[in-house]
Write an enzyme that holds these catalytic residues in place. Structure first.
Site, PDB file in Angstrom:
ATOM      1  N   LYS A  79       0.833  -1.203   0.000  1.00  0.00           N
ATOM      2  CA  LYS A  79       0.000   0.000   0.000  1.00  0.00           C
ATOM      3  C   LYS A  79       0.867   1.253   0.000  1.00  0.00           C
ATOM      4  CE  LYS A  79      -3.930   1.931   2.622  1.00  0.00           C
ATOM      5  NZ  LYS A  79      -4.787   1.727   3.835  1.00  0.00           N
ATOM      6  N   SER A 154      -9.563   1.623   3.355  1.00  0.00           N
ATOM      7  CA  SER A 154      -8.756   2.381   2.412  1.00  0.00           C
ATOM      8  C   SER A 154      -7.765   1.536   1.620  1.00  0.00           C
ATOM      9  CB  SER A 154      -7.990   3.479   3.166  1.00  0.00           C
ATOM     10  OG  SER A 154      -7.100   2.917   4.134  1.00  0.00           O
ATOM     11  N   SER A 178      -9.599  -0.795   7.558  1.00  0.00           N
ATOM     12  CA  SER A 178      -9.125  -0.560   6.197  1.00  0.00           C
ATOM     13  C   SER A 178      -8.413  -1.716   5.520  1.00  0.00           C
ATOM     14  CB  SER A 178      -8.220   0.682   6.161  1.00  0.00           C
ATOM     15  OG  SER A 178      -8.990   1.844   6.326  1.00  0.00           O
TER      16      SER A 178
END
Length: 435
Positions: A79, A154, A178
């Site tokens: 990420k 996210s 997330s």
């Protein structure tokens, strides 16, 4: 050509050892899939093909020399709010374009130290404040099960890339759900460790108290292998007491979600079960969590130009900043009550079973449900480990999932209990894109 993009960590390791495939061939197959599928998925922000192929050569030499490490030659991706040396470290923000990570985050260094090959950085919801991964700067991430729907957030790119076979496993981050919400929407397994279990050094923070780095995978075996490399304790005693939330928590679920929860309860029926009553309902907990996270995030972003933020992010940060001191203190009190109740109820040997999200992945929309993190936020608030696993599908063929929240230090015990549930539910199914 064999479909190495569908292989597990153990499957790749066995194939490399037997000489059935070279590491560079597997890496190239993943790079080719990224080139072919990511124009639809938008799961990657930056691909480091040259670096991945250099690492493949090192891994190949280790296999040939008989010294492979635990994740040797396994393609992974990270990420974009987690530092990968030499790549842009933008946390999904236009305001951080051009910021290059000088070093690997501790978690990334652990993966590389175990032989994993980093393919690149993954798209996410801007600044990790949201759960759709509809990023105004790097593209709207699509769900591999249905590109018209959100992958969640996210860590949406982290989930989409693994589900579609663009990497074997990935790293995401979790502040109020997330990694677990994207895992649920994309039909994956994930572990949010307890507070401080996996180092967050090298993470662009949203909330230092609530943030956690966690892996996403297509199987519990892969999840366990990566978790071990990241430093999760090897103890495997499973919880012995089962807990559920009382209906007064007030979070209504779609029928398929309720059905999955009931199936999980039946599978764990031999365990003694009790209900937990929280002092505050889901709406109050959700608002308190958002206000607390957004106010802290605003402080972390204070040195960046607001011109590099989207209109949505500016609005959310402004809303949180406008709360009075009394409102902020009231939010903190809600979180403290919630944490204390959960930790006392779970104790040292309990596990709380909930849905992961109240709904399946929904169509891309500018107004997502405000309830997405209603169940997942509880683990972050209490600093407890939580694991999400697939629990089947709804009538439209979209994944549903359930969540286990355990005692401090019970990460491996949650994996052990999840294996039992996984056998009973048989909930994982791949998207057509993976086949």
């Amino acid at each position: 050509m064999s479909a190495w993009h569908r292989s597990s960590i153990a499957g790749l390791t066995d194939a490399y050892r037997a000489g059935a495939v070279g590491v560079a061939e597997v890496v190239m197959q993943h790079l080719d899939r990224i080139a072919a599928l990511d124009p639809v998925l938008h799961s990657f922000i930056q691909v480091d093909a040259a670096g991945a192929l250099r690492a493949a050569a090192v891994s190949q030499a280790r296999f040939e020399g008989g010294t492979p490490r635990a994740l040797e030659g396994v393609p992974v991706a990270v990420k974009a709010n987690i530092a990968v040396a030499g790549l842009e470290w933008n946390a999904g923000m236009g305001a951080r374009r051009g910021v290059i990570a000088p070093d690997d985050a501790t978690a990334v260094a652990a993966l590389r130290g175990a032989g994993a090959i980093v393919l690149g950085t993954l798209n996410m919801h801007e600044a990790a404040l949201g759960a759709t991964s509809d990023n105004p700067f790097f593209g709207r991430v699509a769900n591999p099960h249905d590109p018209a729907r959100t992958p969640g957030g996210s860590s949406g790119g982290s989930a989409a890339a693994v589900a579609a076979g663009l990497c074997t496993v990935s790293l995401g981050t979790d502040t109020m759900g997330s990694v677990r919400i994207p895992a649920a929407y994309c039909g994956l397994y994930t572990l949010k460790p307890g507070a401080g279990v996996i180092s967050d050094a090298g993470l662009v923070p949203a909330s230092r108290a609530l943030d956690a780095i966690g892996p996403l995978a297509r199987s519990l075996d892969d999840l366990a292998a990566v978790s071990a490399v990241l430093g999760v304790d090897a103890r495997a005693s499973a919880p012995v007491r089962l807990l559920t939330l009382e209906p007064a928590y007030g979070l209504a679920c779609e029928p398929a979600i309720d059905a999955a929860l009931m199936a999980a309860l039946r599978a764990l029926a031999p365990m003694p079960c009790a209900a937990v009553r929280l002092a505050d309902d889901a709406a109050a907990v959700g608002v308190a969590g958002f206000v607390t996270v957004a106010r802290e995030l605003g402080g972390h972003l204070a040195g960046l130009s607001p011109e590099g933020f989207s209109k949505e992010l500016r609005f959310l940060l402004g809303y949180a900043a406008a709360r009075t001191q009394a409102e902020a203190e009231a939010a903190q009190a809600v979180l403290a009550r919630t944490a204390a109740t959960l930790r006392a109820a779970i104790g040292s040997d309990g596990v709380l079973l909930t849905p992961t999200a109240p709904q399946v992945a929904f169509a891309h929309t500018p107004r997502p449900p405000v309830t997405q993190a209603g169940f997942t936020a509880l683990a972050n608030i209490a600093g407890l480990p939580a694991l999400t696993l697939p629990a089947g599908q709804d009538r439209d063929g979209m994944p549903v999932a359930v969540q286990l929240i355990g005692a401090p230090g019970s990460e491996r015990g949650l994996i052990a209990l999840a294996r039992r549930l996984d056998t009973a539910l048989q909930g994982y199914f791949p998207p057509d894109m993976l086949l």
